[in-house]
Design an enzyme around this catalytic site. Structure first.
Site, PDB file in Angstrom:
ATOM      1  CE1 TYR A 141      -5.675   9.108  26.446  1.00 44.38           C
ATOM      2  CE2 TYR A 141      -3.795   8.050  27.492  1.00 44.38           C
ATOM      3  CZ  TYR A 141      -5.103   8.001  27.051  1.00 44.38           C
ATOM      4  OH  TYR A 141      -5.824   6.848  27.211  1.00 44.38           O
ATOM      5  CG  ASP A 223     -21.460  10.202  18.145  1.00 43.16           C
ATOM      6  OD1 ASP A 223     -20.770  10.366  17.121  1.00 43.16           O
ATOM      7  OD2 ASP A 223     -22.397  10.962  18.455  1.00 43.16           O
TER       8      ASP A 223
END
Ligand code: IPM
Ligand code: MG
Length: 366
Positions: A141, A223
């Site tokens: 970010y 994942d």
């Protein structure tokens, strides 16, 4: 006691859901003998419209002069054009960064009465109860370079996943400290098979774990974590992860709880010791949901549960925090549901935003 709270409602459903939480805190004040002075400020799209900035200086000043900030949501599709520089989301990122609130706690709790009507199998999700600790002021970010430019072969853009060891250490410590107060199991989530920043993350986490021999540490690839959250959500206790991974995984996890409208969050600069308090910003994990704004159908529970976290962490009012959580639980037990969590079970009654807020206020005990 007397406390000052900044209410930053923001955009879309933000004003509707924060006003329900304000009703709840005023009732807590009456029942428990506290005075809550609520002062409102602008953030997000509405702040751009009225002040030309998504985080006007007076809003930051108000936040800093308060014991805690209660925030609704920011975002408005009218700012979606990539040419527009000032976006509502900049306000949210700037307030988190400016107030140095690097630790974002996002508890995920599956209420028994919602599990039966959930989209996922009740026997898999029932009893799941864990907390995400999302790093909030660094990573993808905020990392530099972050830009977009033109080249002779076309347009290019870059974002950077950047972490220092100090940033990793302080967030991982929060994870360990929280795990110590719970079931003593910490899962650190990264992508160490591919990303250099994740390899540093994993190494620093392993080093910090030496100070917490009573907490079991697991490393999980992001994942695999996305899969395990659906396969075996009860296996998790505390999960610590990077900013973007935490953003994505918590939206996924919200479906265990029934809806985005159920998950609260607390952004802090660390976990206060028992009985102590620390400044924080409290907001639901959901966005401004512009398509349902103003219709009195949004679920205010995520914001009301964020208020419970505000009472607990920023005001050290544990009894009052627990009373709010109990009231939410009682109203759900009584069968009241907003449309996002109506499910398919018998004996449920659909209510709107204001009615849900009023029911929770009425259910509060002294
Ligand atoms: C969240 C939101 C924000 C984020 C947006 C609105 C900038 O999705 O709090 O999860 O990405 O952090
Ligand atoms: Mg998000």
């Amino acid at each position: 006691m007397k406390f000052k709270i900044a209410q930053l409602a923001g955009d879309g459903i933000g004003p509707e859901v924060t006003s329900q939480a304000v009703m709840v805190i005023q009732q807590i004040g009456k029942l428990h003998g506290h005075t809550f002075e609520i002062e409102t400020g602008l953030i997000g799209g509405i702040a751009i419209d009225q002040r030309g900035s998504a985080l006007p200086p007076e809003t930051l000043k108000l936040a800093k002069a308060s014991d805690a900030v209660l925030l609704g949501a920011v975002g408005d599709p009218k700012f979606d054009d990539p040419k527009i520089k000032e976006r509502p989301e900049n306000g949210l990122l700037a307030i988190r960064k400016n107030l140095k609130l690097f630790a974002n706690l996002r508890p995920v709790k599956v209420y028994d009465e919602l599990a039966d009507g959930a989209m996922l199998k009740a026997e898999v999700i029932k009893g799941a109860d864990f907390v995400f600790v999302r790093e909030l002021t660094s990573g993808l970010y905020f990392g530099k370079p972050k830009k977009r430019w033109e080249t002779s072969t076309g347009r290019k853009a870059v974002d950077s996943m950047y972490y220092t060891e100090q940033e990793i250490e302080r967030i991982v410590r929060v994870g360990f400290e929280l795990a110590r107060l719970r079931r003593k199991k910490l899962t650190s989530v990264d992508k160490a098979n591919v990303l250099e920043s994740s390899r540093l993350w994993r190494q620093v986490t392993a080093e910090v774990s030496k100070d917490f021999p009573d907490v079991t540490l697991d490393h999980l690839l992001v994942d695999t974590c996305a899969m395990s959250l659906i396969r075996a959500p009860r296996d998790f206790d505390v999960v610590v992860t990077e900013n973007t991974f935490g953003d994505i995984l918590t939206d996924e996890a919200s479906m265990l709880a029934g809806s985005m409208g159920m998950l609260p969050s607390a952004s802090l600069d660390g976990i206060p010791a028992k009985g102590e308090r620390t400044f924080g910003l409290f907001e639901p994990i959901h966005g401004s949901a512009p398509t349902i704004a103003g219709k009195d159908i949004a679920n205010p529970i995520a914001t009301i549960l964020s208020l419970a976290m505000l009472l607990r962490y920023s005001l050290a009012l544990e009894k009052e925090a627990a009373a709010v959580e109990q009231a939410v639980s009682d109203v759900l037990k009584a069968g009241y549901r907003t449309c996002d969590i109506i499910g398919i079970t018998a004996n449920t009654k659909q209510v709107g935003t204001q009615q849900m807020g009023t029911l929770i206020v009425k259910a509060l005990k002294g």
